[in-house]
Design a protein around this motif. Structure first.
Motif, PDB file in Angstrom:
ATOM      1  N   VAL A 123       0.835  -1.204   0.000  1.00 32.82           N
ATOM      2  CA  VAL A 123       0.000   0.000   0.000  1.00 32.82           C
ATOM      3  C   VAL A 123       0.871   1.255   0.000  1.00 32.82           C
ATOM      4  O   VAL A 123       0.662   2.164  -0.816  1.00 32.82           O
ATOM      5  CB  VAL A 123      -0.952  -0.014   1.221  1.00 32.82           C
ATOM      6  CG1 VAL A 123      -1.631   1.332   1.395  1.00 32.82           C
ATOM      7  CG2 VAL A 123      -1.984  -1.129   1.083  1.00 32.82           C
ATOM      8  N   ASP A 124       1.839   1.320   0.883  1.00 32.88           N
ATOM      9  CA  ASP A 124       2.691   2.506   0.983  1.00 32.88           C
ATOM     10  C   ASP A 124       3.472   2.758  -0.302  1.00 32.88           C
ATOM     11  O   ASP A 124       3.603   3.904  -0.741  1.00 32.88           O
ATOM     12  CB  ASP A 124       3.650   2.363   2.166  1.00 32.88           C
ATOM     13  CG  ASP A 124       4.334   3.667   2.504  1.00 32.88           C
ATOM     14  OD1 ASP A 124       3.621   4.668   2.721  1.00 32.88           O
ATOM     15  OD2 ASP A 124       5.580   3.679   2.544  1.00 32.88           O
ATOM     16  N   PHE A 145      -7.861   5.497  -2.305  1.00 30.25           N
ATOM     17  CA  PHE A 145      -7.872   4.893  -0.971  1.00 30.25           C
ATOM     18  C   PHE A 145      -8.916   5.577  -0.092  1.00 30.25           C
ATOM     19  O   PHE A 145      -9.685   4.909   0.606  1.00 30.25           O
ATOM     20  CB  PHE A 145      -6.487   4.992  -0.315  1.00 30.25           C
ATOM     21  CG  PHE A 145      -5.496   3.999  -0.845  1.00 30.25           C
ATOM     22  CD1 PHE A 145      -5.440   2.713  -0.329  1.00 30.25           C
ATOM     23  CD2 PHE A 145      -4.612   4.338  -1.858  1.00 30.25           C
ATOM     24  CE1 PHE A 145      -4.525   1.781  -0.810  1.00 30.25           C
ATOM     25  CE2 PHE A 145      -3.689   3.426  -2.346  1.00 30.25           C
ATOM     26  CZ  PHE A 145      -3.649   2.145  -1.831  1.00 30.25           C
ATOM     27  N   PHE A 171     -10.488   3.622   3.002  1.00 26.68           N
ATOM     28  CA  PHE A 171      -9.264   3.068   3.555  1.00 26.68           C
ATOM     29  C   PHE A 171      -8.541   4.224   4.258  1.00 26.68           C
ATOM     30  O   PHE A 171      -8.284   5.244   3.645  1.00 26.68           O
ATOM     31  CB  PHE A 171      -8.341   2.546   2.454  1.00 26.68           C
ATOM     32  CG  PHE A 171      -8.758   1.251   1.809  1.00 26.68           C
ATOM     33  CD1 PHE A 171     -10.045   0.774   1.875  1.00 26.68           C
ATOM     34  CD2 PHE A 171      -7.827   0.513   1.110  1.00 26.68           C
ATOM     35  CE1 PHE A 171     -10.405  -0.415   1.269  1.00 26.68           C
ATOM     36  CE2 PHE A 171      -8.165  -0.685   0.499  1.00 26.68           C
ATOM     37  CZ  PHE A 171      -9.466  -1.148   0.578  1.00 26.68           C
ATOM     38  N   CYS A 209      -5.465   4.425   5.041  1.00 26.95           N
ATOM     39  CA  CYS A 209      -4.084   3.959   4.891  1.00 26.95           C
ATOM     40  C   CYS A 209      -3.060   5.090   4.905  1.00 26.95           C
ATOM     41  O   CYS A 209      -1.890   4.847   5.176  1.00 26.95           O
ATOM     42  CB  CYS A 209      -3.939   3.172   3.586  1.00 26.95           C
ATOM     43  SG  CYS A 209      -4.987   1.708   3.524  1.00 26.95           S
ATOM     44  N   CYS A 244      -0.786   5.438   7.919  1.00 27.44           N
ATOM     45  CA  CYS A 244      -0.909   4.244   8.763  1.00 27.44           C
ATOM     46  C   CYS A 244       0.422   3.477   8.767  1.00 27.44           C
ATOM     47  O   CYS A 244       0.978   3.217   7.704  1.00 27.44           O
ATOM     48  CB  CYS A 244      -2.029   3.344   8.253  1.00 27.44           C
ATOM     49  SG  CYS A 244      -2.196   1.810   9.185  1.00 27.44           S
ATOM     50  N   ALA A 273       0.692   0.348   6.501  1.00 28.53           N
ATOM     51  CA  ALA A 273       0.705   0.508   5.041  1.00 28.53           C
ATOM     52  C   ALA A 273       2.005   0.019   4.408  1.00 28.53           C
ATOM     53  O   ALA A 273       2.017  -0.379   3.250  1.00 28.53           O
ATOM     54  CB  ALA A 273       0.448   1.958   4.664  1.00 28.53           C
ATOM     55  N   HIS A 327       1.291  -4.079   4.465  1.00 32.13           N
ATOM     56  CA  HIS A 327       0.116  -4.667   3.818  1.00 32.13           C
ATOM     57  C   HIS A 327       0.186  -4.523   2.305  1.00 32.13           C
ATOM     58  O   HIS A 327       0.485  -3.440   1.791  1.00 32.13           O
ATOM     59  CB  HIS A 327      -1.160  -3.955   4.286  1.00 32.13           C
ATOM     60  CG  HIS A 327      -1.837  -4.639   5.411  1.00 32.13           C
ATOM     61  ND1 HIS A 327      -3.014  -4.175   5.948  1.00 32.13           N
ATOM     62  CD2 HIS A 327      -1.543  -5.754   6.098  1.00 32.13           C
ATOM     63  CE1 HIS A 327      -3.387  -4.970   6.926  1.00 32.13           C
ATOM     64  NE2 HIS A 327      -2.514  -5.926   7.039  1.00 32.13           N
ATOM     65  N   ALA A 337      -5.084  -5.314   2.184  1.00 36.92           N
ATOM     66  CA  ALA A 337      -5.911  -4.169   2.569  1.00 36.92           C
ATOM     67  C   ALA A 337      -7.365  -4.379   2.163  1.00 36.92           C
ATOM     68  O   ALA A 337      -8.277  -4.064   2.931  1.00 36.92           O
ATOM     69  CB  ALA A 337      -5.361  -2.882   1.945  1.00 36.92           C
TER      70      ALA A 337
END
Length: 64
Positions: free
Chosen positions: A9-10, A23, A28, A30, A33, A36, A39, A44
């Protein structure tokens, strides 16, 4: 590079900042977070109960 469910995700938000809106649209939280960076997009979607196909379609639309 294309967006795939196995990407973190990041990494996606960093590489394609326009995806942050997606997102947020999918509820989300994220952004910022600490999870992130661990995941994947697939993780996610499962965690948030979101249809992966719809989410991935929206993300891919944001990276064009």
């Amino acid at each position: 590079m294309a967006v795939h469910p196995y990407l973190l995700v990041d990494d996606v938000m960093t590489r394609w900042p326009a995806t942050i809106r997606v997102f947020l649209d999918f509820k989300f939280n994220c952004v910022g977070c600490p999870i992130a960076s661990f995941h994947s997009l697939d993780d996610a979607c499962r965690e948030h109960g979101v249809d992966e196909t719809s989410f991935m379609t929206a993300l891919r639309g944001a990276v064009v």
